[in-house]
Design a protein around this motif. Sequence first.
Motif, PDB file in Angstrom:
ATOM      1  N   THR A   1       0.809  -1.204   0.000  1.00  0.00           N
ATOM      2  CA  THR A   1       0.000   0.000   0.000  1.00  0.00           C
ATOM      3  C   THR A   1       0.850   1.265   0.000  1.00  0.00           C
ATOM      4  N   LEU A   2       0.185   2.353  -0.350  1.00  0.00           N
ATOM      5  CA  LEU A   2       0.774   3.675  -0.236  1.00  0.00           C
ATOM      6  C   LEU A   2      -0.232   4.521   0.518  1.00  0.00           C
ATOM      7  N   ASN A   3       0.149   5.038   1.668  1.00  0.00           N
ATOM      8  CA  ASN A   3      -0.748   5.820   2.524  1.00  0.00           C
ATOM      9  C   ASN A   3      -2.032   5.053   2.853  1.00  0.00           C
ATOM     10  N   GLY A   4      -1.910   3.740   2.983  1.00  0.00           N
ATOM     11  CA  GLY A   4      -3.049   2.911   3.333  1.00  0.00           C
ATOM     12  C   GLY A   4      -3.917   2.480   2.165  1.00  0.00           C
ATOM     13  N   ASN A   5      -3.610   2.937   0.956  1.00  0.00           N
ATOM     14  CA  ASN A   5      -4.370   2.579  -0.237  1.00  0.00           C
ATOM     15  C   ASN A   5      -3.661   1.473  -1.007  1.00  0.00           C
TER      16      ASN A   5
ATOM     17  N   SER B   1       1.662   3.619  -8.400  1.00  0.00           N
ATOM     18  CA  SER B   1       1.932   4.826  -7.604  1.00  0.00           C
ATOM     19  C   SER B   1       1.334   6.070  -8.239  1.00  0.00           C
TER      20      SER B   1
ATOM     21  N   GLY C   1      -0.967   7.369  -5.607  1.00  0.00           N
ATOM     22  CA  GLY C   1      -0.269   8.468  -4.947  1.00  0.00           C
ATOM     23  C   GLY C   1      -1.121   9.682  -4.638  1.00  0.00           C
TER      24      GLY C   1
ATOM     25  N   PRO D   1      -4.842   9.829   2.095  1.00  0.00           N
ATOM     26  CA  PRO D   1      -4.456   8.706   2.952  1.00  0.00           C
ATOM     27  C   PRO D   1      -5.688   8.090   3.617  1.00  0.00           C
ATOM     28  N   LYS D   2      -5.654   6.775   3.735  1.00  0.00           N
ATOM     29  CA  LYS D   2      -6.734   6.079   4.431  1.00  0.00           C
ATOM     30  C   LYS D   2      -6.517   6.186   5.921  1.00  0.00           C
ATOM     31  N   LYS D   3      -7.579   6.438   6.627  1.00  0.00           N
ATOM     32  CA  LYS D   3      -7.493   6.465   8.080  1.00  0.00           C
ATOM     33  C   LYS D   3      -7.528   5.029   8.589  1.00  0.00           C
TER      34      LYS D   3
END
Length: 106
Positions: free
Chosen positions: A25-29, A92, A96, A100-102
Amino acid sequence: MVDPLADQIRTFIGEIRMFGGTCFTLNGNMMVGTMKDGGLLVRVGEDQEAAALALPGATRMNFTGREMKGFIMVAPGELGDDAIKGWIAMASRFVGPMAPKKPTRK
């Protein structure tokens, strides 16, 4: 469990465990994930899908008889280091810009 593809991807990005598999993942995604057959699942989005499908070994994701737009499966034989870097770069570009996912509470 030994997963050579996951070990190869770990050299480029971090990982989490989701749904019994390895998801990167990237930032939770979700960006990419490993498949049981040694293939790669890549989230490219609909805008990049045509370009992705033109690459060697690429097909639209189809787990249940229903294709999912924006998700690509890549055959195991097409996953050298340069190809994996390219797939991660494509994922990405799509993931990108996402917020962001919480973290979810358990």
